[in-house]
Scaffold this active site. Structure first.
Site, PDB file in Angstrom:
ATOM      1  N   HIS A  43      32.681  31.597  43.883  1.00 15.81           N
ATOM      2  CA  HIS A  43      32.403  32.012  45.261  1.00 15.81           C
ATOM      3  C   HIS A  43      33.464  32.990  45.734  1.00 15.81           C
ATOM      4  O   HIS A  43      34.612  32.607  45.990  1.00 15.81           O
ATOM      5  CB  HIS A  43      32.366  30.800  46.196  1.00 15.81           C
ATOM      6  CG  HIS A  43      31.794  31.100  47.548  1.00 15.81           C
ATOM      7  ND1 HIS A  43      30.563  30.632  47.959  1.00 15.81           N
ATOM      8  CD2 HIS A  43      32.281  31.807  48.598  1.00 15.81           C
ATOM      9  CE1 HIS A  43      30.313  31.035  49.187  1.00 15.81           C
ATOM     10  NE2 HIS A  43      31.354  31.754  49.601  1.00 15.81           N
ATOM     11  N   HIS A  45      33.824  37.204  47.819  1.00 20.43           N
ATOM     12  CA  HIS A  45      33.168  38.311  48.507  1.00 20.43           C
ATOM     13  C   HIS A  45      33.932  39.603  48.217  1.00 20.43           C
ATOM     14  O   HIS A  45      35.138  39.582  47.953  1.00 20.43           O
ATOM     15  CB  HIS A  45      33.146  38.090  50.022  1.00 20.43           C
ATOM     16  CG  HIS A  45      32.668  36.743  50.433  1.00 20.43           C
ATOM     17  ND1 HIS A  45      31.342  36.373  50.372  1.00 20.43           N
ATOM     18  CD2 HIS A  45      33.339  35.669  50.927  1.00 20.43           C
ATOM     19  CE1 HIS A  45      31.212  35.128  50.804  1.00 20.43           C
ATOM     20  NE2 HIS A  45      32.410  34.690  51.150  1.00 20.43           N
ATOM     21  N   ARG A 136      21.276  32.934  49.502  1.00 19.05           N
ATOM     22  CA  ARG A 136      22.077  32.117  50.418  1.00 19.05           C
ATOM     23  C   ARG A 136      21.382  31.964  51.766  1.00 19.05           C
ATOM     24  O   ARG A 136      20.985  32.953  52.393  1.00 19.05           O
ATOM     25  CB  ARG A 136      23.457  32.737  50.625  1.00 19.05           C
ATOM     26  CG  ARG A 136      24.447  31.774  51.272  1.00 19.05           C
ATOM     27  CD  ARG A 136      25.763  32.453  51.561  1.00 19.05           C
ATOM     28  NE  ARG A 136      26.823  31.479  51.797  1.00 19.05           N
ATOM     29  CZ  ARG A 136      27.937  31.741  52.492  1.00 19.05           C
ATOM     30  NH1 ARG A 136      28.134  32.953  52.990  1.00 19.05           N
ATOM     31  NH2 ARG A 136      28.863  30.821  52.666  1.00 19.05           N
ATOM     32  N   HIS A 192      31.354  25.435  50.884  1.00 15.03           N
ATOM     33  CA  HIS A 192      32.333  25.146  51.951  1.00 15.03           C
ATOM     34  C   HIS A 192      32.381  23.666  52.337  1.00 15.03           C
ATOM     35  O   HIS A 192      32.590  23.327  53.509  1.00 15.03           O
ATOM     36  CB  HIS A 192      32.036  25.997  53.195  1.00 15.03           C
ATOM     37  CG  HIS A 192      32.216  27.466  52.994  1.00 15.03           C
ATOM     38  ND1 HIS A 192      33.337  28.021  52.432  1.00 15.03           N
ATOM     39  CD2 HIS A 192      31.392  28.513  53.280  1.00 15.03           C
ATOM     40  CE1 HIS A 192      33.217  29.335  52.390  1.00 15.03           C
ATOM     41  NE2 HIS A 192      32.044  29.663  52.875  1.00 15.03           N
ATOM     42  N   ASP A 259      36.790  31.716  47.454  1.00 18.92           N
ATOM     43  CA  ASP A 259      36.350  32.288  48.734  1.00 18.92           C
ATOM     44  C   ASP A 259      37.143  33.547  49.084  1.00 18.92           C
ATOM     45  O   ASP A 259      37.203  33.953  50.238  1.00 18.92           O
ATOM     46  CB  ASP A 259      36.458  31.263  49.874  1.00 18.92           C
ATOM     47  CG  ASP A 259      35.677  31.672  51.120  1.00 18.92           C
ATOM     48  OD1 ASP A 259      34.642  32.352  50.979  1.00 18.92           O
ATOM     49  OD2 ASP A 259      36.110  31.315  52.237  1.00 18.92           O
TER      50      ASP A 259
END
Length: 303
Positions: A43, A45, A136, A192, A259
């Site tokens: 995970h 970005h 998602r 999360h 993350d």
């Protein structure tokens, strides 16, 4: 990183573009516990240059530019060879940054997209060829995204591709969503920690809901983003009990992620080396860590 203002316009909004969240820690610490070969950050970005037209009109944050090369350098310090890029809410269904990354690293990267509810099947198939493996659903972010009403039709569309649905949900506010998610006949992933506050303990309705859904054989979860559920910075030791309960419940359906670049860690920015070492506390057994870091993501994402 540079925060010089540039013109910022998204639809009805007009202002100066200045990132309004912290930049990630540049000096990544080497983890104390060595990660296994083939480890996957499941995970993360990436954010491109400040191109306001790419952002959603009602985005709840303005990111720094954190491109793929910066991310890959961080992974090199951690000793991670594979990664899953997840579409951030601020870009809506414009998955082009991830698509570009997948083209450049087809064997080591996979993607989780956000798509329009009416996306054409041939578009989904083209995305699959690039390396996307899921969609998602976001009901917990301040920036609107796909909603639960979109789930049944999307599930039917992506099931032939072998994709999964990833859920960003707030089980503290809506613990009943766990049962709705578990009722789907498609692989599902909760990220999360389901926003389950660890201060409530394992007997809280939110924690019970998360562990209940995780006990189902088609349900997965990501051990990532401890700052969503804990204020015990930087070690987040109060997350140990919840994470260890998740490991005990489904060691073959857990994933780990950084993350990076941590757009929701607004108050205190974590060091990714610390995040890697947390997994050694949550899963002290080396065989279990290998499952979480290597075997499970290889199975879910098709590495």
């Amino acid at each position: 990183m540079e925060t010089t203002p540039v013109p910022f316009t998204t639809g009805r909004t007009s202002a100066q573009y200045v990132p309004d969240i912290p930049a990630p820690v540049a000096a990544t610490r080497t983890p104390a516990v060595r990660l296994p070969a083939g480890a996957c950050d499941s995970h993360a970005h990436i954010f491109g240059p400040p191109e306001p037209e790419r952002l959603q009109p009602n985005t709840h944050f303005r990111p720094h530019e954190t491109p793929l090369p910066d991310y890959l350098r961080m992974l090199g310090v951690l000793g991670v060879q594979r990664a899953v890029l997840v579409q951030p809410s601020v870009y809506g269904s414009d998955n082009s940054l991830i698509a570009e990354a997948l083209r450049s690293h087809p064997s080591s990267l996979r993607g989780v997209a956000v798509v329009a509810p009416d996306i054409a099947q041939h578009e989904l198939e083209a995305m699959h060829q690039l390396g996307f493996r899921g969609v998602r659903i976001n009901t917990a972010s301040a920036t609107p995204g796909l909603q639960l009403a979109d789930v049944p039709a999307l599930a039917r569309r992506i099931q032939p591709l072998g994709w999964h649905l990833q859920f960003f949900v707030d089980l503290q506010r809506q613990p009943e969503l766990a049962d709705d998610i578990a009722a789907l006949d498609i692989p599902v992933v909760i990220d999360h920690f389901g926003k389950v506050p660890v201060s409530g303990g394992l007997e809280s309705p939110a924690a019970r809901a998360l562990l209940r859904v995780l006990a189902r054989p088609h349900c997965w979860a990501k051990l990532m983003g401890p700052y969503f559920v804990s204020r015990d910075f930087p070690r987040h030791r109060d997350v140990d009990a919840l994470a260890q309960a998740m490991v005990a419940t489904a060691p073959d359906r857990l994933l780990w992620g950084t993350d990076w670049p941590h757009p929701s860690a607004r108050e205190q920015m974590p060091n990714d080396g610390d995040l890697a070492d947390m997994l050694a506390r949550w899963a002290p057994d080396e065989v279990t860590r290998h499952r979480i870091l290597v075997d499970n993501p290889a199975r879910l994402y098709g590495f």
